[in-house]
Design a protein around this motif. Structure first.
Motif, PDB file in Angstrom:
ATOM      1  N   LEU A   1       8.431  -1.747  23.992  1.00  0.00           N
ATOM      2  CA  LEU A   1       7.046  -2.168  23.765  1.00  0.00           C
ATOM      3  C   LEU A   1       6.221  -2.144  25.047  1.00  0.00           C
ATOM      4  O   LEU A   1       5.044  -1.752  25.037  1.00  0.00           O
ATOM      5  CB  LEU A   1       7.025  -3.575  23.151  1.00  0.00           C
ATOM      6  N   LEU A   2       6.837  -2.557  26.171  1.00  0.00           N
ATOM      7  CA  LEU A   2       6.105  -2.569  27.436  1.00  0.00           C
ATOM      8  C   LEU A   2       5.782  -1.151  27.887  1.00  0.00           C
ATOM      9  O   LEU A   2       4.650  -0.844  28.289  1.00  0.00           O
ATOM     10  CB  LEU A   2       6.912  -3.303  28.509  1.00  0.00           C
ATOM     11  N   VAL A   3       6.788  -0.271  27.832  1.00  0.00           N
ATOM     12  CA  VAL A   3       6.588   1.125  28.225  1.00  0.00           C
ATOM     13  C   VAL A   3       5.510   1.762  27.350  1.00  0.00           C
ATOM     14  O   VAL A   3       4.640   2.509  27.827  1.00  0.00           O
ATOM     15  CB  VAL A   3       7.920   1.902  28.110  1.00  0.00           C
ATOM     16  N   GLN A   4       5.565   1.468  26.061  1.00  0.00           N
ATOM     17  CA  GLN A   4       4.583   2.011  25.128  1.00  0.00           C
ATOM     18  C   GLN A   4       3.164   1.572  25.506  1.00  0.00           C
ATOM     19  O   GLN A   4       2.223   2.377  25.523  1.00  0.00           O
ATOM     20  CB  GLN A   4       4.941   1.525  23.721  1.00  0.00           C
TER      21      GLN A   4
ATOM     22  N   LEU B   1      -2.110   2.692  28.176  1.00  0.00           N
ATOM     23  CA  LEU B   1      -3.106   2.304  29.166  1.00  0.00           C
ATOM     24  C   LEU B   1      -3.427   3.469  30.107  1.00  0.00           C
ATOM     25  O   LEU B   1      -4.591   3.744  30.405  1.00  0.00           O
ATOM     26  CB  LEU B   1      -2.584   1.101  29.965  1.00  0.00           C
ATOM     27  N   VAL B   2      -2.385   4.166  30.561  1.00  0.00           N
ATOM     28  CA  VAL B   2      -2.594   5.326  31.440  1.00  0.00           C
ATOM     29  C   VAL B   2      -3.341   6.429  30.686  1.00  0.00           C
ATOM     30  O   VAL B   2      -4.276   7.039  31.206  1.00  0.00           O
ATOM     31  CB  VAL B   2      -1.253   5.850  31.978  1.00  0.00           C
ATOM     32  N   LEU B   3      -2.928   6.681  29.451  1.00  0.00           N
ATOM     33  CA  LEU B   3      -3.581   7.718  28.659  1.00  0.00           C
ATOM     34  C   LEU B   3      -5.061   7.401  28.463  1.00  0.00           C
ATOM     35  O   LEU B   3      -5.920   8.294  28.520  1.00  0.00           O
ATOM     36  CB  LEU B   3      -2.889   7.854  27.303  1.00  0.00           C
ATOM     37  N   LEU B   4      -5.388   6.120  28.267  1.00  0.00           N
ATOM     38  CA  LEU B   4      -6.788   5.712  28.120  1.00  0.00           C
ATOM     39  C   LEU B   4      -7.589   6.088  29.365  1.00  0.00           C
ATOM     40  O   LEU B   4      -8.673   6.674  29.252  1.00  0.00           O
ATOM     41  CB  LEU B   4      -6.862   4.204  27.870  1.00  0.00           C
ATOM     42  N   HIS B   5      -7.067   5.779  30.525  1.00  0.00           N
ATOM     43  CA  HIS B   5      -7.827   6.051  31.752  1.00  0.00           C
ATOM     44  C   HIS B   5      -7.896   7.545  32.056  1.00  0.00           C
ATOM     45  O   HIS B   5      -8.900   8.018  32.606  1.00  0.00           O
ATOM     46  CB  HIS B   5      -7.220   5.277  32.919  1.00  0.00           C
TER      47      HIS B   5
END
Length: 994
Positions: A138-141, A146-150
């Motif tokens: 869940l954390l990795v997901q 979050l990275v994909l959003l930025h």
């Protein structure tokens, strides 16, 4: 110590609160950022979860800054390709960052790298992120999302065509995947709620749904060029409306659960509200960006917004008749308002018809009546929160937010929606509003009137005031004002402050539309009553604004207001003193300034009694530099009075605001210089304090800033005021500094400075030659070279002509100092060539007078150019000579006497004074300029008489035969024209006379 250990130690010290450790560490890190391997070391540190979180966060911060400065290939000290490759490899290895703040920093810096390297130089980024998002951890997901959003956020902001094409390609690959993620996480959240799973798990899935929606928004808005051609995109928009209904129900259930368990508002319900608002903002942005694609959803948008804001769905956002979710209502109202007010110019004809049909089918008379009633009876009513703000901070309560406040403030949003609705459907809504006005007029107020009746009246009056421009032909406001509103203003109990504030605001709105002139004194008296210190502060502030609105009208009569002037100013000053916020003080001061300025335009005021308050206010405004700017601007509106205390106060302000050594000069300089200029213009004599202010002038001129022109205007006013005192003390340094600045200025600035030099020559003829002597040689040289713009060359020529008229010896010496054999010949021939293009008659006559003075000089260059000189003199005489209406004789039109007041004024504005735009007819400065103007050779010497005397002297000097030879070189037509003005002393050929 190894390099990595040194960097680690510096990062540790950079986190310290001890300045002795912090400053050296920051300096070392700044020095190392251009060293190879430094940024790779930083990445290793913030990726190592065993290191202290503060040190890791600091490392990520320095690396993010390094990416912005050194990641580009062509950047100075750019990071090496091998180091970049290793960095990107490390960044994609771990997505299990446990610290949220560091995880956000990492996501941001990966996005920044993607701006430079995606898609061609970091091919593995997006596939890796897609794989990470599908992880079971869940954390990795979450971190992958979050990275994909930025990354998507950064790539969507690029605007070059090739970048937009790349982003559209990325959208094609990602859209289905992200759409499924958004749907899956949302459904999972619903399931968690139904099964009453732990709040942490619910919140985690909801957060992922929010991030997925944010990614989806960027892809839809910026990555799909024609959303109506993309079925998945249109399906998504349709689903959003259904999803919003589900989320609103979910929010209600969560709030009921919190209420049953007697819990404060939980983070989860706040997150749900945030998720709802994200959906609504997406719909609004989608409509703004792709209105043609939104057409088929307009009926759904109308029904949805109406249902939840005005109809049965209001139970989801209201509790006990109090709105609990105002941000949602704002978004719904903005969506309807956007559709109603949208310009359909970019929508094709078929879709325009669909939009208009949707509007007509939805906004029926019955529905408009229903919406109108809900607005007045619910949304326009004052709320308990507004009363709390009124009681606790009345200045903030009455502050006019303006701008985009309709985007985040429910009252502003509702009022904006109401005005658009009224604009589009005014015939129907005027009838509805008239019904409510009649209702308000039927409510007779007494001291015991219930607050609910006051609130309804306030709401109706508000609706009336907002729609004044549609009502001026429908309502007799004069009758309403005299028969009811004035009476309602007389109630002074606490609750009636609601009505007093609203009525005085309503009056201010109506007076700008239609209001009898004869009733205005009653309004002034009402404002005077409401400005009294015993009145509620919010009411007083509203009355002050209304007073300004009433006076800012073309029907304003200053005589009617005169008796109210001093008491109003006194009450406004009292209000200003009681105000605590700088913005409020500036607003009240602006009203005071406006009243004085408006009254001064019509009648002569004695301002001593009006500005006596400003010294007290200046002392109270030590903390507010912008308020002091406003005070200086207010002072600049007045004729400077004579009482010593006020004059001394004004000198003190000027000294402080123009002293470059005072920190406050940064804020006050512009206004201080304007005030200084006005003070000197109004001064009748020079005094020690006024002269001492000039110590501040030179440092400002040396800065060569935007204030240079004003500084030169101040210098000029001093020269006109008392040249004998000012020029010996400051003239040499100011002239030297101005001359130094010439090399850095554009043509306009050069002309302004040389026009100042011309003023010196004009006002102090004897002393000016000595003062300007070191710089005149450059003027002659520049005109000889003749490689500057025409406007600069013309001002050079004006200076040369002035020197020639004032002192022929100096003129000759300057020519000799040039050391150029043909200096006089080239200057004179250029002079004669350019003189016909001089536009101003006074400048042309000056050149003609200077040429006339040369006629008697025994010099072959002058004799060789005699015909050209006489040709230009003939043209000038024709330009400036008129026939006297009484005698029929020819007169020089530029000769001025005290009787030619209008001509003097026009001539002064054509003189090229630096501050002609600021010159006022009634100032002592104007009188001084007028005196100089009347004494100028161009307005004293009659050109034809001077030419006649010079020709007689020339003939006597060189003899009749030589004189005859010179004259014979002149074109016969020119001779004929000259003979109309002077006697040439030789017979003209008979055939030419015929």
């Amino acid at each position: 110590m190894s390099a990595e250990s040194a960097v680690y130690e510096a990062l540790v010290y950079a986190c310290s609160q001890d300045a002795q450790l912090l400053k050296p560490a920051e300096q070392k890190l700044s020095e190392w950022e251009t060293q190879p391997g430094f940024h790779l070391t930083l990445v290793k540190f913030f990726s190592d979860q065993s290191i202290d979180a503060n040190v890791r966060w600091m490392a990520s911060l320095y690396f993010k800054n390094g990416v912005l400065k050194y990641w580009r290939k062509n950047a100075p000290n750019a990071i090496a390709l091998e180091e970049k490759t290793e960095i990107k490899k490390i960044l994609l290895m771990r997505f299990n960052e446990p610290v949220q703040q560091i995880a956000v920093q990492i996501a941001v810096l990966i996005g920044n790298i993607a701006r430079y390297d995606c898609p061609h130089e970091w091919l593995e980024l997006v596939p890796t992120l897609v794989e990470v998002v599908q992880s079971n951890d869940l954390l990795v997901q979450h971190r992958g999302l979050l990275v994909l959003l930025h990354v998507v956020k950064v790539l969507s902001s690029k605007r070059l065509q090739r970048d937009r094409v790349h982003f559209e390609e990325l959208t094609t690959k990602l859209y289905d995947f992200i759409l499924n993620l958004w749907d899956a996480f949302t459904q999972l959240f619903y399931k968690n709620i139904q099964e009453q799973t732990s709040l942490d798990l619910c919140a985690a899935n909801l957060e992922k749904a929010i991030i997925s929606l944010r990614i989806l928004k960027k892809l839809t808005i910026y990555g799909v060029p024609g959303p109506h051609l993309a079925p998945k995109c249109m399906m998504f928009i349709g689903v959003v409306f259904q999803r919003l209904k589900e989320l609103l129900d979910c929010r209600l259930r969560l709030r009921q659960l919190e209420k049953q368990q007697q819990l404060a508002s939980s983070t989860l319900s706040d997150q749900v509200e945030r998720f709802i608002i994200k959906h609504m903002k997406f719909l609004n942005l989608f409509f703004d960006t792709h209105p043609a694609s939104f057409v088929e959803f307009i009926p759904a948008a109308f029904d949805f917004s109406f249902h939840y804001v005005f109809h049965e769905g209001t139970n989801l956002i209201f509790e006990d008749n109090v709105i609990t979710f105002p941000n949602f209502a704002i978004q719904c109202l903005n969506l309807i308002k956007g559709i109603l007010s949208h310009n359909l110019i970019h929508v094709d004809g078929d879709k325009e018809q669909i939009i208009n049909k949707a509007k007509n089918e939805f906004f029926t008379p019955e529905r408009l009546s229903y919406i109108f009633e809900k607005i007045i009876m619910h949304y326009f009513l004052l709320t308990s929160e507004e009363f709390e703000l009124w009681d606790s901070d009345p200045e903030s309560y009455v502050m006019d937010e303006g701008g985009d406040s309709w985007k985040y403030n429910l009252r502003s949003c509702t009022e904006a929606f109401y005005m658009i609705l009224f604009q589009k459907y005014s015939p129907m809504l005027i009838v509805e509003l008239q019904k409510f006005i009649a209702k308000s007029q039927s409510i007779t107020l007494t001291e015991t009137t219930d607050v609910s009746d006051l609130l309804i009246k306030d709401s109706i009056y508000n609706a009336t005031g907002l729609a004044v421009f549609n009502l001026f032909d429908e309502i007799n406001f004069d009758e309403w004002f005299t028969q009811q509103l004035l009476e309602e203003l007389k109630f002074k109990t606490h609750n009636f402050r609601i009505i007093r504030k609203r009525i005085i605001w309503l009056i201010g709105r109506w007076t700008g539309v239609r209001f009898s002139k004869s009733l205005r004194p009653q309004v002034y008296h009402a404002c005077l009553e409401l400005l009294h210190p015993s009145e509620d502060l919010a009411v007083r502030l509203t009355a002050s604004k209304t007073l300004k609105n009433i006076m800012d009208d073309f029907e304003f009569d200053a005589e009617q207001f005169l008796e109210f002037l001093e008491p109003v100013i006194a009450l406004l000053f009292s209000l200003l003193k009681e105000s605590t916020e700088c913005d409020t003080k500036m607003t009240v001061l602006y009203v005071m300034s406006f009243i004085i300025e408006k009254m001064s335009m019509s009648i002569k005021l004695e301002v001593e009694s009006l500005i006596q308050y400003l010294p007290l206010l200046w002392d109270e405004s030590r903390e507010h530099e912008m308020l002091r700017c406003a005070i200086i601007s207010t002072l600049a509106l007045y004729e400077i009075p004579s009482p010593e205390p006020i004059v001394a106060f004004i000198y003190q302000i000027i000294e402080m605001s123009t002293n470059v050594n005072e920190p406050s000069h940064v804020y006050l300089l512009d206004e201080g210089l304007e005030l200084w200029l006005i003070v000197v213009q109004y001064s009748k004599t020079m005094n020690h304090d006024l002269l001492k202010l000039c110590d501040n002038l030179l440092p400002i001129i040396e800065q060569s800033s935007n204030n240079l022109r004003t500084c030169l205007a101040i210098t000029q006013t001093y020269i006109f005021l008392c040249p004998d005192v000012f020029l010996p003390r400051y003239g040499k340094d100011i002239i030297k500094t101005c001359h130094y600045l010439l090399s850095d200025l554009r043509a306009e600035g050069v002309v302004v400075i040389y026009r100042l030099f011309l003023t010196v020559l004009r006002v102090a003829p004897k002393y000016s030659i000595e003062l300007l002597r070191p710089y005149l040689i450059e003027v002659f040289k520049e005109y000889y070279n003749h490689d500057r713009f025409l406007q600069i060359n013309q001002v050079y020529l004006q200076m040369i002509a002035r020197v020639l008229l004032l002192d022929q010896v100096t003129f000759s010496m300057l020519l000799a100092e040039l050391g150029i054999p043909d200096a006089l010949e080239k200057i004179l021939t250029t002079w004669l060539t350019e003189m016909p293009v001089v536009a101003r008659s006074n400048e042309k006559k000056l050149l003609a007078l200077a040429l006339t003075s040369l006629i008697t000089v025994s010099n072959d260059v002058i004799f060789d150019n005699f015909a050209g000189i006489m040709s230009n003199l003939s043209e000038t005489l024709n330009d400036i000579t008129n026939d006297d209406e009484r005698t029929g004789t020819k007169v020089d039109s530029l000769i001025l006497t005290d009787e030619n007041e209008e001509e003097i004024g026009m001539m002064m504005f054509g003189y090229g004074f630096i501050d002609t735009e600021n010159m006022q007819n009634e100032t002592p400065h104007y009188d001084r300029c007028r005196t100089v103007c009347l004494q100028d050779p161009t307005h004293v010497i009659v050109l034809k008489d001077y030419l006649q005397s010079q020709l007689i002297a020339l003939k006597a000097t060189i003899g009749a035969e030589r004189y005859q030879s010179l004259v014979s070189r002149i074109d016969l037509q020119i001779l004929k024209e000259l003979s109309d003005f002077v006697s040439l002393g030789i017979p003209l050929p008979v055939q030419e006379l015929q």
